[in-house]
Design a protein around this motif. Structure first.
Motif, short mmCIF file in Angstrom:
data_model
loop_
_atom_site.label_atom_id
_atom_site.label_comp_id
_atom_site.label_asym_id
_atom_site.label_seq_id
_atom_site.Cartn_x
_atom_site.Cartn_y
_atom_site.Cartn_z
N LEU A 1 84.38 -28.37 -22.10
CA LEU A 1 85.79 -28.80 -22.10
C LEU A 1 86.09 -29.66 -20.89
N THR A 2 85.61 -29.24 -19.72
CA THR A 2 85.94 -29.93 -18.48
C THR A 2 85.21 -31.27 -18.35
N GLY A 3 83.89 -31.24 -18.56
CA GLY A 3 83.10 -32.46 -18.35
C GLY A 3 83.28 -33.48 -19.45
N ALA A 4 83.04 -33.08 -20.70
CA ALA A 4 83.22 -34.02 -21.81
C ALA A 4 84.68 -34.40 -21.95
N GLY A 5 85.58 -33.43 -21.72
CA GLY A 5 87.00 -33.73 -21.80
C GLY A 5 87.44 -34.77 -20.78
N ALA A 6 86.88 -34.73 -19.58
CA ALA A 6 87.24 -35.72 -18.56
C ALA A 6 86.93 -37.13 -19.02
N VAL A 7 85.82 -37.28 -19.72
CA VAL A 7 85.39 -38.60 -20.20
C VAL A 7 86.21 -39.02 -21.42
N ILE A 8 86.34 -38.10 -22.39
CA ILE A 8 86.94 -38.45 -23.68
C ILE A 8 88.46 -38.40 -23.64
N ASN A 9 89.02 -37.38 -22.98
CA ASN A 9 90.47 -37.23 -22.95
C ASN A 9 91.11 -37.96 -21.78
N THR A 10 90.67 -37.63 -20.55
CA THR A 10 91.32 -38.19 -19.37
C THR A 10 91.05 -39.68 -19.23
N ALA A 11 89.79 -40.06 -19.32
CA ALA A 11 89.44 -41.47 -19.13
C ALA A 11 89.59 -42.31 -20.40
N ALA A 12 89.63 -41.67 -21.57
CA ALA A 12 89.69 -42.37 -22.85
C ALA A 12 88.60 -43.45 -22.92
N LEU A 13 87.37 -43.05 -22.59
CA LEU A 13 86.24 -43.96 -22.55
C LEU A 13 86.01 -44.60 -23.93
N ARG A 14 85.76 -45.89 -23.91
CA ARG A 14 85.52 -46.63 -25.16
C ARG A 14 84.05 -46.98 -25.29
N PRO A 15 83.57 -47.18 -26.53
CA PRO A 15 82.16 -47.55 -26.74
C PRO A 15 81.79 -48.79 -25.94
N GLY A 16 80.61 -48.73 -25.32
CA GLY A 16 80.11 -49.88 -24.57
C GLY A 16 80.55 -49.94 -23.13
N GLN A 17 81.47 -49.07 -22.72
CA GLN A 17 81.90 -49.10 -21.33
C GLN A 17 80.86 -48.43 -20.43
N SER A 18 80.72 -48.95 -19.23
CA SER A 18 79.72 -48.45 -18.29
C SER A 18 80.27 -47.25 -17.52
N THR A 19 79.39 -46.28 -17.27
CA THR A 19 79.82 -45.00 -16.69
C THR A 19 78.79 -44.49 -15.70
N VAL A 20 79.27 -43.89 -14.61
CA VAL A 20 78.40 -43.16 -13.70
C VAL A 20 78.98 -41.77 -13.52
N VAL A 21 78.10 -40.78 -13.46
CA VAL A 21 78.50 -39.40 -13.21
C VAL A 21 77.81 -38.93 -11.93
N TYR A 22 78.60 -38.55 -10.94
CA TYR A 22 78.09 -38.00 -9.69
C TYR A 22 78.16 -36.48 -9.75
N GLY A 23 77.01 -35.82 -9.60
CA GLY A 23 76.96 -34.36 -9.62
C GLY A 23 76.55 -33.85 -10.98
N LEU A 24 75.35 -33.26 -11.06
CA LEU A 24 74.76 -32.91 -12.35
C LEU A 24 74.60 -31.41 -12.52
N GLY A 25 75.68 -30.68 -12.23
CA GLY A 25 75.75 -29.29 -12.64
C GLY A 25 76.19 -29.24 -14.10
N GLY A 26 76.66 -28.07 -14.53
CA GLY A 26 77.05 -27.93 -15.92
C GLY A 26 78.16 -28.87 -16.32
N VAL A 27 79.15 -29.05 -15.45
CA VAL A 27 80.27 -29.94 -15.77
C VAL A 27 79.83 -31.40 -15.75
N GLY A 28 79.07 -31.80 -14.74
CA GLY A 28 78.61 -33.19 -14.68
C GLY A 28 77.71 -33.55 -15.84
N LEU A 29 76.79 -32.65 -16.20
CA LEU A 29 75.92 -32.91 -17.35
C LEU A 29 76.73 -32.95 -18.65
#
Length: 379
Positions: free
Chosen positions: A180-208
């Motif tokens: 909910l937290t990690g995927a939600g941040a990308v899909i809900n909060t950021a409203a990421l669109r196909p083809g947009q470039s992304t970096v994730v800092y921190g690869l715990g459960g939420v980052g992954l």
């Protein structure tokens, strides 16, 4: 009824936790569900860094407290007025029991529910005070309305989401917080669109989980950053297209994108990493912060980054999720092979080994350990 639960009585930063044992398994008395509440037999509970933040005092909570907030279980009993679930239902447990009536709930942002925040902050449940007492009769607080490191838990019906019974408990246990937290941040909060470039800092459960969300959203490239090589390798298996150590990241991002990424997700809880994310995004880019720093940490960044460069810094609590909407759709993505969260599962331990599990997580060796709270995983 009696239930065995993991109880924190005083914060501790002394390590290793496996030796200092800051928490203990105690037998508690658990009251029956009141109006609007349900009794759940907890099947599997995942250990999250937010649990460690309570143990070390970064997240100030009333003590003593029965810990655990990311879990799945089976409904055993329902109180009066419960219409959302029935005995026998499999449910994911959610750590923000939104009331449905406050301004934020009405605006479609139940993660920011004011009534839930007040109840969670006080260690109570949404519909009343704590139902847990210890052997002396003294009250024990609930963690985030869940207290999932326990054989049984009573929760508000607003804290549970019915899930299909064929979903393995070890898989489903990660969807109430990490996904909910990690995927939600990308899909809900950021409203990421196909083809947009992304970096994730921190690869715990939420980052992954943010990497998984970026993959499901069709981002490219998806860049993963963490000092631990094994976590970077796992991120690539989960869908990252590139992975770097922190000291290599900014140069690599600029080589890949020219001017920076369109979205950076901060999943560490570090002001320094938030600042690095602002550097990593291009003009007009977004930084979404999901990490939980200690309350006294302060962020200092160039003020011109906002009006001058059009960058934005967004906070995301529980991924701005609507759990009854998002957990089922994320589980559908798991079925489709787009969110293989089982690859984040780094071990299953009994309730008695909770201090060992905390040490594994604090050391950086573990991603998501599942606690077999009531023996259901071996049934």
């Amino acid at each position: 009824m009696k239930t065995r639960a993991v109880v924190l009585r005083g914060t501790s930063t002394a390590r290793p936790y496996s030796e200092t044992r800051p928490v203990e398994v105690e037998e508690l008395e658990l009251g029956a569900p009141r109006e609007g509440e349900v009794l759940v037999r907890v099947a599997a509970a995942s250990l999250c860094h937010s649990d460690l933040s309570v143990v070390n005092g970064d997240r100030v909570r009333p003590l003593p407290m029965a810990l655990g907030h990311e879990a799945v279980g089976v409904v055993q009993e329902v109180g009066p007025g419960v219409g959302r679930v029935s005995p026998g239902d499999h449910v994911a447990l959610v750590f923000v029991p939104s009331c449905g009536f406050c301004a934020d709930c009405a605006a479609g942002r139940p993660a920011l529910c004011a009534r839930a925040a007040a109840a969670n902050g006080s260690g109570a449940l949404l519909h009343g005070p704590s139902l847990l007492t210890d052997a002396s009769g003294a009250p024990v607080h609930h963690q985030l309305g869940v207290s999932a490191f326990s054989e049984h838990a009573v929760l508000a019906q607003e804290s549970v989401v019915v899930i299909p019974k064929d979903i393995p408990f070890t898989v489903a246990s990660m969807f109430g917080c990490a996904v909910l937290t990690g995927a939600g941040a990308v899909i809900n909060t950021a409203a990421l669109r196909p083809g947009q470039s992304t970096v994730v800092y921190g690869l715990g459960g939420v980052g992954l989980s943010a990497v998984l969300g970026a993959r499901a959203a069709g981002a490219y490239p998806i860049i993963a950053v963490d000092p631990v090589r094994e976590k970077r390798e796992l991120a690539v298996r989960l869908g990252a297209t590139h992975a770097y150590a922190p000291d290599q990241a900014i140069e690599a991002i600029r080589e890949l994108t020219g001017s920076g990424v369109e979205l950076a997700v901060e999943a560490v809880g570090s002001p320094a990493v938030m600042s690095a994310c602002l550097t990593a995004v291009a003009r007009g880019g977004k930084v979404v912060s999901v990490g939980l720093p200690a309350p006294d940490r302060v962020l200092e960044v160039p003020a011109l980054a906002f009006a001058g460069e059009g960058k934005s810094l967004l906070g995301s609590y529980m991924g701005d999720a609507v759990p009854r909407r998002d957990i089922p759709r994320f589980l559908d993505l798991w079925r489709a092979g787009l969110m293989p969260v089982e690859q984040m599962h780094t071990g299953t331990l009994p309730l008695a080994d909770i201090n060992t599990a905390m040490e594994e997580l604090a050391s950086g060796r573990a991603i998501r350990q599942v606690i077999d709270t009531s023996g259901m995983l071996n049934a």
